[in-house]
Design a protein around this motif. Structure first.
Motif, mmCIF file in Angstrom:
data_model
loop_
_atom_site.group_PDB
_atom_site.id
_atom_site.type_symbol
_atom_site.label_atom_id
_atom_site.label_comp_id
_atom_site.label_asym_id
_atom_site.label_seq_id
_atom_site.Cartn_x
_atom_site.Cartn_y
_atom_site.Cartn_z
ATOM 1 N N LEU A 36 -7.999 1.924 23.308
ATOM 2 C CA LEU A 36 -7.516 2.674 21.965
ATOM 3 C C LEU A 36 -7.328 1.866 20.867
ATOM 4 O O LEU A 36 -6.776 2.076 19.669
ATOM 5 C CB LEU A 36 -6.359 3.435 22.229
ATOM 6 N N SER A 37 -7.607 0.255 20.831
ATOM 7 C CA SER A 37 -7.393 -0.567 19.759
ATOM 8 C C SER A 37 -7.847 -0.272 18.702
ATOM 9 O O SER A 37 -7.426 -0.836 17.237
ATOM 10 C CB SER A 37 -7.350 -2.011 20.281
ATOM 11 N N PHE A 38 -9.144 0.369 18.541
ATOM 12 C CA PHE A 38 -9.884 0.772 17.642
ATOM 13 C C PHE A 38 -9.234 1.464 16.485
ATOM 14 O O PHE A 38 -9.416 1.603 15.320
ATOM 15 C CB PHE A 38 -11.239 1.458 17.851
ATOM 16 N N MET A 39 -8.213 2.311 16.911
ATOM 17 C CA MET A 39 -7.529 3.234 16.067
ATOM 18 C C MET A 39 -6.474 2.362 15.330
ATOM 19 O O MET A 39 -6.297 2.899 14.250
ATOM 20 C CB MET A 39 -6.491 4.118 16.912
ATOM 21 N N LYS A 45 -7.696 1.476 7.800
ATOM 22 C CA LYS A 45 -8.635 2.041 6.919
ATOM 23 C C LYS A 45 -8.194 3.216 5.943
ATOM 24 O O LYS A 45 -8.514 3.175 4.875
ATOM 25 C CB LYS A 45 -9.907 2.251 7.390
ATOM 26 N N ALA A 46 -7.331 3.987 6.703
ATOM 27 C CA ALA A 46 -6.838 5.142 5.868
ATOM 28 C C ALA A 46 -5.858 4.622 4.959
ATOM 29 O O ALA A 46 -5.677 5.270 3.902
ATOM 30 C CB ALA A 46 -6.201 6.001 7.131
ATOM 31 N N VAL A 48 -5.843 1.887 3.253
ATOM 32 C CA VAL A 48 -6.604 1.140 2.409
ATOM 33 C C VAL A 48 -7.195 2.348 1.338
ATOM 34 O O VAL A 48 -7.041 2.259 0.180
ATOM 35 C CB VAL A 48 -7.610 0.358 2.607
ATOM 36 N N GLU A 49 -7.964 3.169 1.861
ATOM 37 C CA GLU A 49 -8.535 4.532 1.206
ATOM 38 C C GLU A 49 -7.343 5.168 0.365
ATOM 39 O O GLU A 49 -7.725 5.912 -0.702
ATOM 40 C CB GLU A 49 -9.198 5.482 2.139
ATOM 41 N N LEU A 50 -6.109 5.435 1.136
ATOM 42 C CA LEU A 50 -5.080 6.149 0.336
ATOM 43 C C LEU A 50 -4.395 5.463 -0.569
ATOM 44 O O LEU A 50 -3.326 5.960 -1.323
ATOM 45 C CB LEU A 50 -4.298 6.698 1.327
ATOM 46 N N ARG A 51 -4.630 4.098 -0.594
ATOM 47 C CA ARG A 51 -3.794 2.916 -1.321
ATOM 48 C C ARG A 51 -2.358 3.224 -1.319
ATOM 49 O O ARG A 51 -1.427 2.980 -2.210
ATOM 50 C CB ARG A 51 -4.170 3.193 -2.881
ATOM 51 N N ILE A 52 -1.892 3.356 0.023
ATOM 52 C CA ILE A 52 -0.510 3.258 0.386
ATOM 53 C C ILE A 52 0.238 2.010 -0.075
ATOM 54 O O ILE A 52 1.371 2.153 -0.816
ATOM 55 C CB ILE A 52 -0.161 3.734 1.786
ATOM 56 N N ALA A 53 -0.330 0.995 0.217
ATOM 57 C CA ALA A 53 0.458 -0.536 -0.115
ATOM 58 C C ALA A 53 0.398 -0.404 -1.533
ATOM 59 O O ALA A 53 1.693 -0.790 -2.009
ATOM 60 C CB ALA A 53 -0.373 -1.502 0.372
ATOM 61 N N ASP A 54 -0.664 -0.134 -2.421
ATOM 62 C CA ASP A 54 -0.488 0.004 -3.788
ATOM 63 C C ASP A 54 0.489 1.023 -4.354
ATOM 64 O O ASP A 54 1.322 0.600 -5.362
ATOM 65 C CB ASP A 54 -1.827 0.160 -4.559
ATOM 66 N N ILE A 55 0.902 1.998 -3.625
ATOM 67 C CA ILE A 55 1.735 3.094 -4.180
ATOM 68 C C ILE A 55 3.215 2.416 -4.065
ATOM 69 O O ILE A 55 4.079 2.524 -4.883
ATOM 70 C CB ILE A 55 1.521 4.434 -3.348
ATOM 71 N N ILE A 56 3.341 1.794 -2.923
ATOM 72 C CA ILE A 56 4.627 1.285 -2.672
ATOM 73 C C ILE A 56 5.017 -0.122 -3.488
ATOM 74 O O ILE A 56 5.957 -0.034 -4.133
ATOM 75 C CB ILE A 56 4.859 0.642 -1.186
ATOM 76 N N ASP A 57 3.882 -0.799 -3.765
ATOM 77 C CA ASP A 57 4.146 -1.805 -4.754
ATOM 78 C C ASP A 57 4.311 -1.522 -6.078
ATOM 79 O O ASP A 57 5.117 -2.176 -6.789
ATOM 80 C CB ASP A 57 2.599 -2.857 -4.508
ATOM 81 N N ILE A 129 -11.724 -4.639 5.228
ATOM 82 C CA ILE A 129 -11.325 -3.609 5.955
ATOM 83 C C ILE A 129 -12.320 -2.468 5.834
ATOM 84 O O ILE A 129 -12.749 -1.827 6.857
ATOM 85 C CB ILE A 129 -9.901 -3.142 5.745
ATOM 86 N N LEU A 130 -12.802 -2.086 4.411
ATOM 87 C CA LEU A 130 -13.632 -0.930 4.367
ATOM 88 C C LEU A 130 -15.057 -1.251 4.891
ATOM 89 O O LEU A 130 -15.536 -0.518 5.620
ATOM 90 C CB LEU A 130 -13.676 -0.681 2.930
ATOM 91 N N LEU A 131 -15.400 -2.680 4.919
ATOM 92 C CA LEU A 131 -16.609 -2.952 5.256
ATOM 93 C C LEU A 131 -16.786 -2.986 7.010
ATOM 94 O O LEU A 131 -17.690 -2.357 7.485
ATOM 95 C CB LEU A 131 -17.071 -4.404 4.857
ATOM 96 N N GLU A 132 -15.792 -3.553 7.509
ATOM 97 C CA GLU A 132 -15.729 -3.658 8.691
ATOM 98 C C GLU A 132 -15.674 -2.134 9.596
ATOM 99 O O GLU A 132 -16.165 -1.979 10.922
ATOM 100 C CB GLU A 132 -14.466 -4.458 9.499
ATOM 101 N N ASN A 133 -15.186 -1.142 8.997
ATOM 102 C CA ASN A 133 -14.903 0.162 9.581
ATOM 103 C C ASN A 133 -15.877 1.063 8.917
ATOM 104 O O ASN A 133 -15.818 2.359 9.284
ATOM 105 C CB ASN A 133 -13.489 0.561 9.185
ATOM 106 N N HIS A 134 -17.027 0.729 8.191
ATOM 107 C CA HIS A 134 -18.127 1.839 7.755
ATOM 108 C C HIS A 134 -18.822 1.937 8.899
ATOM 109 O O HIS A 134 -19.067 0.854 9.877
ATOM 110 C CB HIS A 134 -18.786 0.913 6.770
#
Length: 370
Positions: A36-39, A45-46, A48-57, A129-134
């Motif tokens: 289950l490590s793929f999760m 990826k989620a 990054v797509e939701l920009r959670i780190a950017d929102i907190i920053d 991250i986006l590339l590796e998970n495409h």
């Protein structure tokens, strides 16, 4: 039987069980963890797509789940319970941290890891991250067993999956080409900083440097900024350099490294040779040898050196990359020092030197004609 699981990543402690049963349970746990490590990657990826780190920053302080949700763009019907479960997982993995407020509300903050998810930072791994998970990048992994059964006689696993080899597909699919180049560019910035810091003496006497497979010029631009007297030549396939931005001190040249390489005092290659078979690497290195001066020239390779018994911080990453290369690039692979030594001998390089740097890939390998 008493089972105690300590917080986060501490090891499982089993009490009151026989050694054989303990071994079986730990073995079972290992398989589930790997299965289950793929999760973990999809959760990244989620984020990054939701920009959670950017929102907190952007808020500059720990914030609540509701505040994060309120700042997610293009979310017509957001589900706070789903966000909670993703954040709970990423907190457990130390990607974010959490703490309780005076009002007993959970507040989330950045960690040293989540700062690498910031989309607008120069030091970010978000595009990678986006590339590796495409899906185009992930799907060939399902053909790993096919590669073992059939080798590369009928193409790599990537070819079996998509009908094109990876580097051919980047020329046929503009969207994938953009995603690939952005992923390579973000790692190039990180690695260039580590290279210029850990290889200061290595660039001082170089007047011209050709970056073979340099993509859109990210790696070379960092080097030339640090050493402005170097004349930079960014060399890659024509469709790649066609999208490259202008950089001071750099000329973009399209071509094929299997045919010839522009002449320069030294050749620079980041994450190039690990994409190709031994035979192809020898051909590339022979062309590099022709491009540099016999007595003073050198090839500067930024790649990983595998240590099968090693325990460095990037060692597991190197072996994971080797598995990816097995499916993506046919003959591509990560190499041990002995593997590198054989390549250099076959290509006519008499000496080599390995230097550690603080990034992945974590080595500079110098190869000298004499």
């Amino acid at each position: 039987m008493e089972t105690v699981l300590s917080k986060h990543s501490a090891p499982l402690v089993l009490k009151g069980v026989q050694k054989k049963e303990e071994e079986e349970l730990l073995g079972q746990a290992t398989i589930w963890k790997l299965m289950l490590s793929f999760m973990d990657s999809f959760a990244l990826k989620a984020a990054v797509e939701l920009r959670i780190a950017d929102i907190i920053d952007h808020h500059g302080r720990p914030i609540s789940l509701q505040t994060i949700l309120n700042n997610i763009s293009d979310a017509p019907s957001p589900d706070i319970s789903f966000l909670h479960r993703v954040m709970r997982h990423l907190v457990r993995k130390n990607i974010f941290s959490s703490q309780q407020s005076e009002l007993n509300d959970t507040l989330y903050d950045l960690t040293p890891a989540s700062k690498w998810l910031l989309r607008d930072s120069k030091s970010t791994l978000a595009p990678m991250i986006l590339l590796e998970n495409h899906p185009l990048h992930l799907d060939p992994s399902h053909y790993l067993s096919h590669s073992i059964r059939e080798g590369t006689k009928n193409g790599s696993a990537f070819f079996k999956c998509h009908g094109h080899e990876q580097f051919d597909l980047t020329g046929l699919d503009p969207e994938f080409n953009k995603l690939f180049n952005e992923g390579m560019a973000c790692t190039a910035r990180i690695v260039s900083k580590a290279v210029t810091s850990g290889y200061k003496e290595g660039f001082k006497k170089i007047q011209s440097l050709v970056d073979v497979g340099g993509g859109i010029g990210g790696s070379l631009s960092g080097i030339v900024r640090a050493y402005p007297l170097i004349k930079g030549i960014n060399f890659d396939l024509p469709h790649v350099v066609a999208t490259a931005p202008k950089y001071d001190g750099i000329t973009h040249v399209g071509g094929n490294m299997f045919q010839s390489i522009p002449k320069a005092d030294a050749v620079y290659m980041k994450w190039i040779l690990h994409d190709w078979s031994d035979q192809e690497c020898v051909q590339i290195l022979k062309n590099c040898r022709k491009a540099i001066p016999e007595k003073t020239g050198k090839v500067i390779i930024v790649d990983h050196v595998l240590h099968p018994q090693g325990n460095g911080i990037f060692e597991d990453t190197g072996f994971a990359f080797d598995m990816m290369l097995l499916t993506h690039n046919g003959g591509g692979k990560e190499r041990t020092e002995e593997d590198w030594k054989k390549l250099f001998q076959q290509a006519g390089f008499l000496r080599y030197n390995i230097i550690n740097i603080n990034a992945f890939p974590s080595n500079i390998i110098e190869a000298f004609p004499i």
